[in-house]
Design a protein around this motif. Structure first.
Motif, mmCIF file in Angstrom:
data_model
loop_
_atom_site.group_PDB
_atom_site.id
_atom_site.type_symbol
_atom_site.label_atom_id
_atom_site.label_comp_id
_atom_site.label_asym_id
_atom_site.label_seq_id
_atom_site.Cartn_x
_atom_site.Cartn_y
_atom_site.Cartn_z
ATOM 1 N N CYS A 164 2.174 -27.200 34.903
ATOM 2 C CA CYS A 164 2.011 -28.483 35.810
ATOM 3 C C CYS A 164 0.494 -28.503 36.233
ATOM 4 O O CYS A 164 0.004 -27.690 36.762
ATOM 5 C CB CYS A 164 2.807 -28.092 36.959
ATOM 6 N N LYS A 190 -1.035 -36.342 46.893
ATOM 7 C CA LYS A 190 -1.219 -37.707 45.881
ATOM 8 C C LYS A 190 -2.704 -37.896 46.071
ATOM 9 O O LYS A 190 -3.413 -37.830 46.976
ATOM 10 C CB LYS A 190 -0.707 -38.803 46.313
ATOM 11 N N CYS A 201 5.911 -28.455 43.028
ATOM 12 C CA CYS A 201 6.492 -30.030 42.722
ATOM 13 C C CYS A 201 8.062 -29.908 43.481
ATOM 14 O O CYS A 201 8.319 -30.799 43.875
ATOM 15 C CB CYS A 201 6.582 -30.274 41.636
ATOM 16 N N SER A 226 11.489 -28.785 35.718
ATOM 17 C CA SER A 226 12.073 -30.189 35.834
ATOM 18 C C SER A 226 11.633 -31.272 36.981
ATOM 19 O O SER A 226 11.422 -32.261 36.752
ATOM 20 C CB SER A 226 13.585 -30.094 36.146
ATOM 21 N N GLU A 227 10.762 -30.450 38.048
ATOM 22 C CA GLU A 227 10.598 -31.443 38.990
ATOM 23 C C GLU A 227 8.885 -31.698 38.744
ATOM 24 O O GLU A 227 8.419 -32.996 39.420
ATOM 25 C CB GLU A 227 10.619 -30.741 40.571
ATOM 26 N N CYS A 228 8.233 -31.207 37.940
ATOM 27 C CA CYS A 228 7.107 -31.591 37.813
ATOM 28 C C CYS A 228 6.821 -32.975 36.831
ATOM 29 O O CYS A 228 7.531 -33.173 35.982
ATOM 30 C CB CYS A 228 6.335 -30.546 36.862
ATOM 31 N N THR A 229 5.765 -33.681 37.277
ATOM 32 C CA THR A 229 5.755 -35.021 36.669
ATOM 33 C C THR A 229 4.565 -35.334 35.799
ATOM 34 O O THR A 229 4.338 -35.936 34.855
ATOM 35 C CB THR A 229 5.536 -36.147 37.829
ATOM 36 N N LEU A 230 3.188 -34.224 36.056
ATOM 37 C CA LEU A 230 2.210 -34.330 35.233
ATOM 38 C C LEU A 230 2.171 -32.803 34.646
ATOM 39 O O LEU A 230 1.924 -31.865 35.318
ATOM 40 C CB LEU A 230 0.888 -34.532 36.033
#
Length: 473
Positions: free
Chosen positions: A435, A473, A466, A444-448
């Protein structure tokens, strides 16, 4: 620099004045070439050969090495021979120097003309306007070639001049021991913010250390990016986690780097007095380009180190073998650490890294820049699958050393069509997705997500940042 450090420096420099001639060569990189003794009827010429058996020079006094283009290398050969005679004959430096021209020694060296010519190309391009020095070794401690600017009367061999290595030292002093000791890995994160405040010359508090960019991002940054962008704040913070004393011990015991002064200051005033010196490469005694090329070998050969040497074998007048180099490589770091550092240092040379100009077409490169205050000293030290190369140049308005490095390597490999151009893997590193926000294994919650290299697939715990919604942000 604080008052205590200044006092300690004065004490140390006073001590230097009483060291022997042999030790002075270790500090200052020069050993006077002996003149033949008057009336010495035993004086005989020595012959120095390259690695292919070609004669580089035959000399009765050694003084005429300065009439050749190989003088910077030959000076090292004669200095090494003096030390070898000391060891073989159990005599002091002065006696060894006097014995040097009495046995018609036939000295076979590691000199490689192709490597020398590659350095010569750089000298012909940059040497007219800059003081430069370059040293190339193979990955087994053989010093293949040395070249430096021809100073007036050849009084200075820049390849043997001790200078602060600046950020090229971070790979040795911070990140190698951090990875080796498990203190940090590829995705370990630190905030790019000042480590502390110090007083400037006017007594005003200022943030320290400064980054080359002049700003602090105040954001988390991985070790990979910190090395890639040469971020000073993170180098200092990572060294703090390693321990300055532990780093100094690693550098002295495993690589033999002279840090007596820094060690003295730690004992007298504490680690904080030299944390910047060790993390950022501001060294009291300094390191030579020849030595730096030697240290970086370990990043391409699986973690072993042999101090760079020129002399391989020595025969007497009757061709009998009098000396053979038998030094064995010393495993100074694990193969996992070596390969991890190799990958990290490849990032420095990748697009956007501080050493991007050192990229070479078709040849893998890993290395690090080092730039002194006001560009007074400029370094690039790096490795390829077969070589370790350190380049230095003096005062300029930019660091040109990475471009010099690329020019040397591309010229060298153009003459070696069958040379291996890809790094060999010595340890099975694992590519793990992590992450970007936490540096931990992605969930599964990580976006980057990004990918790094790790010695073990169990290195990273799963990201909780995350999952808890704590991402800023």
């Amino acid at each position: 620099m604080k008052k205590g450090y200044i006092v300690a420096t004065a004490v140390f420099l006073a001590a230097v004045l009483v060291v022997s001639v042999g030790a002075l060569w270790l500090f200052f990189g020069r050993l006077p070439i002996p003149e033949p003794e008057k009336g010495n009827t035993k004086n005989e010429a020595i012959t120095i050969y390259d690695a292919q058996g070609n004669v580089l020079i035959t000399t009765n006094t050694g003084v005429d090495i300065y009439d050749t283009e190989y003088w910077a290398y030959l000076e090292i050969v004669l200095a090494e021979m003096t030390q070898i005679i000391q060891q073989q004959e159990q005599c002091d430096t002065a006696q060894a120097r006097n014995k040097l021209f009495t046995q018609a020694y036939q000295i076979h060296t590691a000199f490689d003309k192709t490597a020398f010519e590659a350095l010569q190309k750089v000298e012909s391009r940059w040497g007219k306007n800059l003081n430069t020095a370059g040293a190339i070794t193979d990955l087994n401690g053989n010093l293949l070639a040395v070249r430096c600017t021809d100073t007036k009367d050849k009084q200075v061999n820049y390849a043997l001049e001790r200078r602060s290595p600046y950020s090229s030292f971070k790979a040795l002093s911070v990140y190698t021991p951090a990875v080796e000791q498990g203190v940090a890995n590829w995705s370990t994160m630190y905030v790019d913010s000042p480590y502390k405040q110090i007083k400037d010359d006017a007594g005003k508090l200022e943030d320290w250390p400064a980054n080359a960019t002049g700003i602090f991002s105040q954001k988390k940054m991985t070790v990979y990016d910190a090395l890639r962008f040469s971020t000073n704040t993170i180098a200092v913070k990572c060294l703090k986690d390693v321990g300055v004393t532990r780093s100094v011990e690693f550098l002295q015991e495993r690589l033999g780097i002279p840090l007596t002064q820094e060690e003295y200051v730690i004992e007298k005033y504490g680690e904080e007095e030299v944390i910047g010196n060790i993390a950022l490469g501001y060294l009291e005694v300094g390191i030579t380009p020849v030595e730096m090329a030697g240290y970086y070998q370990m990043f391409a050969n699986g973690g072993s180190y042999i101090p760079p040497k020129t002399v391989q074998t020595v025969n007497l007048k009757d061709s009998s073998v009098w000396y053979t180099r038998k030094e064995e490589p010393k495993q100074v770091i694990s193969s996992a650490t070596a390969d991890t550092m190799n990958k990290l240092l490849q990032g420095v040379v990748a697009a956007g890294g501080t050493g991007a100009m050192a990229q070479c077409s078709g040849v893998d490169v890993a290395g690090k820049t080092g730039t002194g205050d006001n560009y007074a000293d400029n370094w690039f030290v790096g490795v390829t699958p077969g070589y370790s190369l350190a380049l230095w140049h003096g005062q300029h308005d930019t660091n040109q050393a990475e471009e010099m490095f690329a020019a040397v390597i591309e010229n060298l490999y153009s003459k070696l069509p069958n040379a291996n151009r890809k790094f060999v893997t010595h340890h099975n590193l694992y590519q793990i997705a992590y992450c970007v926000h936490s540096g931990k294994a992605f969930s599964s919650e990580c976006t980057l997500i990004d990918v790094g290299y790790f010695a073990s697939k169990d290195t990273l715990p799963v990201c909780e940042t995350c999952k808890k919604g704590e991402v800023v942000k």
